[in-house]
Write a protein that holds these residues in place. Structure first.
Motif, PDB file in Angstrom:
ATOM      1  N   PRO A 152       0.890  -1.229  -0.016  1.00 32.20           N
ATOM      2  CA  PRO A 152       0.078  -0.115   0.139  1.00 32.20           C
ATOM      3  C   PRO A 152       0.737   1.015   0.107  1.00 32.20           C
ATOM      4  O   PRO A 152       0.660   2.299  -0.643  1.00 32.20           O
ATOM      5  CB  PRO A 152      -0.828  -0.097   1.174  1.00 32.20           C
ATOM      6  N   GLN A 153       1.933   1.187   0.754  1.00 25.37           N
ATOM      7  CA  GLN A 153       2.668   2.461   1.014  1.00 25.37           C
ATOM      8  C   GLN A 153       3.590   2.614  -0.259  1.00 25.37           C
ATOM      9  O   GLN A 153       4.048   4.029  -0.677  1.00 25.37           O
ATOM     10  CB  GLN A 153       3.790   2.249   2.191  1.00 25.37           C
ATOM     11  N   ASP A 154       3.568   1.853  -1.356  1.00 23.12           N
ATOM     12  CA  ASP A 154       3.919   2.201  -2.671  1.00 23.12           C
ATOM     13  C   ASP A 154       3.304   2.774  -3.666  1.00 23.12           C
ATOM     14  O   ASP A 154       3.613   3.341  -4.704  1.00 23.12           O
ATOM     15  CB  ASP A 154       4.557   0.700  -3.231  1.00 23.12           C
ATOM     16  N   THR A 155       1.977   2.796  -3.355  1.00 18.17           N
ATOM     17  CA  THR A 155       1.064   3.474  -4.135  1.00 18.17           C
ATOM     18  C   THR A 155       1.242   5.139  -4.569  1.00 18.17           C
ATOM     19  O   THR A 155       1.774   5.710  -3.494  1.00 18.17           O
ATOM     20  CB  THR A 155      -0.455   3.573  -3.457  1.00 18.17           C
ATOM     21  N   ASP A 156       1.425   5.173  -5.718  1.00 16.79           N
ATOM     22  CA  ASP A 156       1.648   6.732  -6.338  1.00 16.79           C
ATOM     23  C   ASP A 156       0.350   7.557  -6.259  1.00 16.79           C
ATOM     24  O   ASP A 156      -0.483   7.698  -7.210  1.00 16.79           O
ATOM     25  CB  ASP A 156       2.289   6.707  -7.463  1.00 16.79           C
ATOM     26  N   TRP A 157       0.134   7.994  -4.982  1.00 18.23           N
ATOM     27  CA  TRP A 157      -1.179   8.696  -4.818  1.00 18.23           C
ATOM     28  C   TRP A 157      -1.462  10.046  -5.577  1.00 18.23           C
ATOM     29  O   TRP A 157      -2.291  10.354  -6.272  1.00 18.23           O
ATOM     30  CB  TRP A 157      -1.309   9.049  -3.280  1.00 18.23           C
ATOM     31  N   GLY A 158      -0.083  10.610  -5.891  1.00 24.13           N
ATOM     32  CA  GLY A 158       0.169  11.867  -6.714  1.00 24.13           C
ATOM     33  C   GLY A 158      -0.394  11.770  -8.080  1.00 24.13           C
ATOM     34  O   GLY A 158      -1.277  12.335  -8.411  1.00 24.13           O
ATOM     35  N   GLN A 159       0.020  10.433  -8.673  1.00 24.20           N
ATOM     36  CA  GLN A 159      -0.508  10.217 -10.080  1.00 24.20           C
ATOM     37  C   GLN A 159      -2.035   9.847  -9.722  1.00 24.20           C
ATOM     38  O   GLN A 159      -2.635  10.451 -10.775  1.00 24.20           O
ATOM     39  CB  GLN A 159       0.217   8.949 -10.267  1.00 24.20           C
ATOM     40  N   ILE A 160      -2.389   9.318  -8.666  1.00 27.25           N
ATOM     41  CA  ILE A 160      -3.940   9.132  -8.877  1.00 27.25           C
ATOM     42  C   ILE A 160      -4.690  10.422  -8.829  1.00 27.25           C
ATOM     43  O   ILE A 160      -5.766  10.602  -9.478  1.00 27.25           O
ATOM     44  CB  ILE A 160      -4.222   8.253  -7.410  1.00 27.25           C
TER      45      ILE A 160
END
Lengths: 120, 412
Positions: B308-316
């Motif tokens: 989960p911590q690898d998720t690129d939330w900025g891109q999302i």
């Protein structure tokens, strides 16, 4: 001689298989592959993703990139086995062991073979 | 497995194309369905003896058409002379028919069949039910079970829906590019509704109904085989594959919802994810982002994260921003708020939620997200209010249980 056994079937039919049916068919193919491996005759085996993921690059003045599989055929190429066979009769027997209730297997001898680097 | 176990999948696979072609010949859904039924019965007798035909769909169309013509002639002997409009192409032989199947005409046949199920005056669930009956060939009993209603109620619904379809005029000419695009759009929306009905059940005990999701994916693949260059259909298929890949991880052993962050990612179906990611990449080549593609791209970001911590939330967050422009909707903004909370913190996300209070006043997830953000900010009392509102709006037991778990944690 190395033979490539190319597996064809209607993709729409594969889509309609139940999980049990899929498992039964794969178990049967795995058993054949296992035996070939034990005899030291099994080369690379591959199952392809659905043709919907395929792209085609066709020669043209500028190479033409097309969505979809190479040919609009009734049955689609689904995967392949590479097997070391003594003769065509031998290769046809392997194909007979692999074939299911529907679909078709194309048996083609290899002209040259480069084993690659053993991808994992 | 019985000797003829292969016939079921073969008939199911040929059905959309066969019923669609028969509908074009007879221009009557009931006649087309009966003709297919009759052809299937004959296949059950003939195929085990003669083996599978090279082209099951062509076989079924040919046999079905002939049997329906015989039936029409028999009836017309008692009534009136055969009407040429009702029996077009009566002189076609099988070879000509097969040739025609090889042409691109049947793409539009299948699309038309799906399209007639999408009557705009029918409620979405009825569109889906009738598509499952006619296109997929599911039995009324199976559909009733999927929708958790009685068989009699579902039979009535389907009959009513079919009557509405018969009365509407659908063009049988080959559609032009604009009309084809419109039809594809409508059909894609119906398939996505079907998927969502399975992905997040709109009522009852079951929270996830796998067969509906699988059927939706099957229809999307069918459509994509017919229209291989349609980037939005690629996007739709990718979106459903990527979401469905998580099915095994979305509920725990006791049927409780497991949120994305807490899911065991080893339980994800990595074959489906790989296929979905390829389709996302393929669709992006076209360069015209559509709403399904964008949603698929978001699902792809999640799928690519090993933890989960690898998720690129900025891109999302960025993709949601594009989606907000393309398809402005409070639900899209709500989802963006979740991404914003990960990138810029819960306070910024809560701000994004403010204008949504009125449009999403009856939306379970709005209060779920709001409660979680307030909880994160340490505003426990307000969080409790939001969670209680969410419970009141929950549609399944699993949804309610999940919020209750959040409430319990607040009290600790």
């Amino acid at each position: 001689m190395f033979y490539c056994i190319l597996c064809y079937n209607l993709e729409s039919e594969i889509d309609a298989w139940t999980r049990e049916k899929e498992a039964a068919i794969m178990a049967k193919c795995d058993a054949v592959a296992h035996e070939l491996a034990a005899q030291g005759r099994l080369g690379p085996v591959g199952r392809l993703m659905p043709t919907t993921t395929a792209m085609t690059v066709r020669a043209s003045r500028e190479p033409l990139v097309l969505d979809g599989p190479f040919a609009e055929t009734k049955e689609q190429l689904l995967g392949f086995y590479l097997v070391d066979c003594k003769s065509l009769v031998d290769a046809l027997q392997v194909a007979r062991n692999l074939v299911g209730d529907t679909g078709a297997l194309e048996v083609r001898p290899l002209a040259t073979f480069y084993p690659g680097i053993g991808l994992q | 497995m019985t000797e003829v176990a292969w016939i079921g999948p073969a008939l199911a696979a040929a059905r959309p194309q066969a019923v669609a072609a028969l509908l074009r010949y007879f221009r009557d859904l009931d006649v087309a369905e009966e003709a297919f039924q009759e052809a299937s019965l004959r296949a059950l007798k003939s195929w085990p003896v003669n083996g599978p035909p090279r082209d099951p769909a062509a076989w079924l169309i040919f046999v079905g058409r002939n049997s329906a013509l015989d039936e029409l002639r028999r009836r017309n002997k008692h009534d009136s002379l055969p009407d040429d409009d009702v029996i077009p192409d009566a002189e076609n032989n099988e070879a000509a028919l097969v040739e025609r199947l090889d042409s691109s005409a049947y793409q539009d046949d299948v699309l038309r069949l799906l399209f007639v199920c999408c009557q705009p005056d029918l409620p979405a669930t009825q569109q889906i039910a009738v598509a499952l009956r006619i296109v997929s060939g599911l039995s009324v009993q199976e559909i009733a079970r999927a929708f958790l209603v009685s068989e009699a109620a579902m039979a009535q619904r389907i009959t009513r829906a079919k009557r509405a379809m018969q009365e509407s005029a659908v063009a049988f000419e080959t559609p032009g590019p604009v009309e084809r695009a419109e039809r594809l759009n409508t059909v894609a929306a119906m398939i996505y509704l079907l998927f969502n009905e399975g992905y997040s059940a709109s009522g009852g005990e079951a929270h996830v109904r796998v067969p509906l999701c699988e059927e939706a994916i099957r229809l999307a693949r069918l459509l994509l085989r017919l229209f291989p260059s349609e980037s939005e259909i690629m996007g739709l298929a990718a979106l459903m594959l990527l979401q469905h890949a998580r099915a095994a991880a979305r509920l725990d052993a006791t049927g409780n919802i497991v949120l994305l962050d807490d899911q065991d990612r080893h339980l994800w179906n990595h074959a489906l994810i790989a296929e979905g990611l390829v389709l996302v990449e393929k669709a992006q080549r076209v360069g015209i982002p559509g709403t399904y593609q964008l949603q698929a791209a978001i699902a792809a970001v999640h799928a690519r994260a090993a933890r989960p911590q690898d998720t690129d939330w900025g891109q999302i967050d960025q993709i949601y921003a594009v989606l907000e422009v393309l398809q402005p909707s409070p639900v899209v903004t709500l989802n963006r708020a979740v991404a914003v909370s990960k990138v810029r913190g819960p306070a910024a996300a809560l701000q994004l939620l403010e204008p949504l209070a009125r449009p999403l006043a009856g939306y379970f997830h709005y209060f779920g997200v709001k409660g979680a953000l307030l909880k994160e900010l340490g505003r426990a009392d307000e969080a409790r209010v939001a969670f209680n509102q969410a419970i009141a709006l929950a549609r399944t037991a699993a949804e309610a249980a999940h919020i209750r778990m959040n409430l319990d944690r607040l009290d600790k």
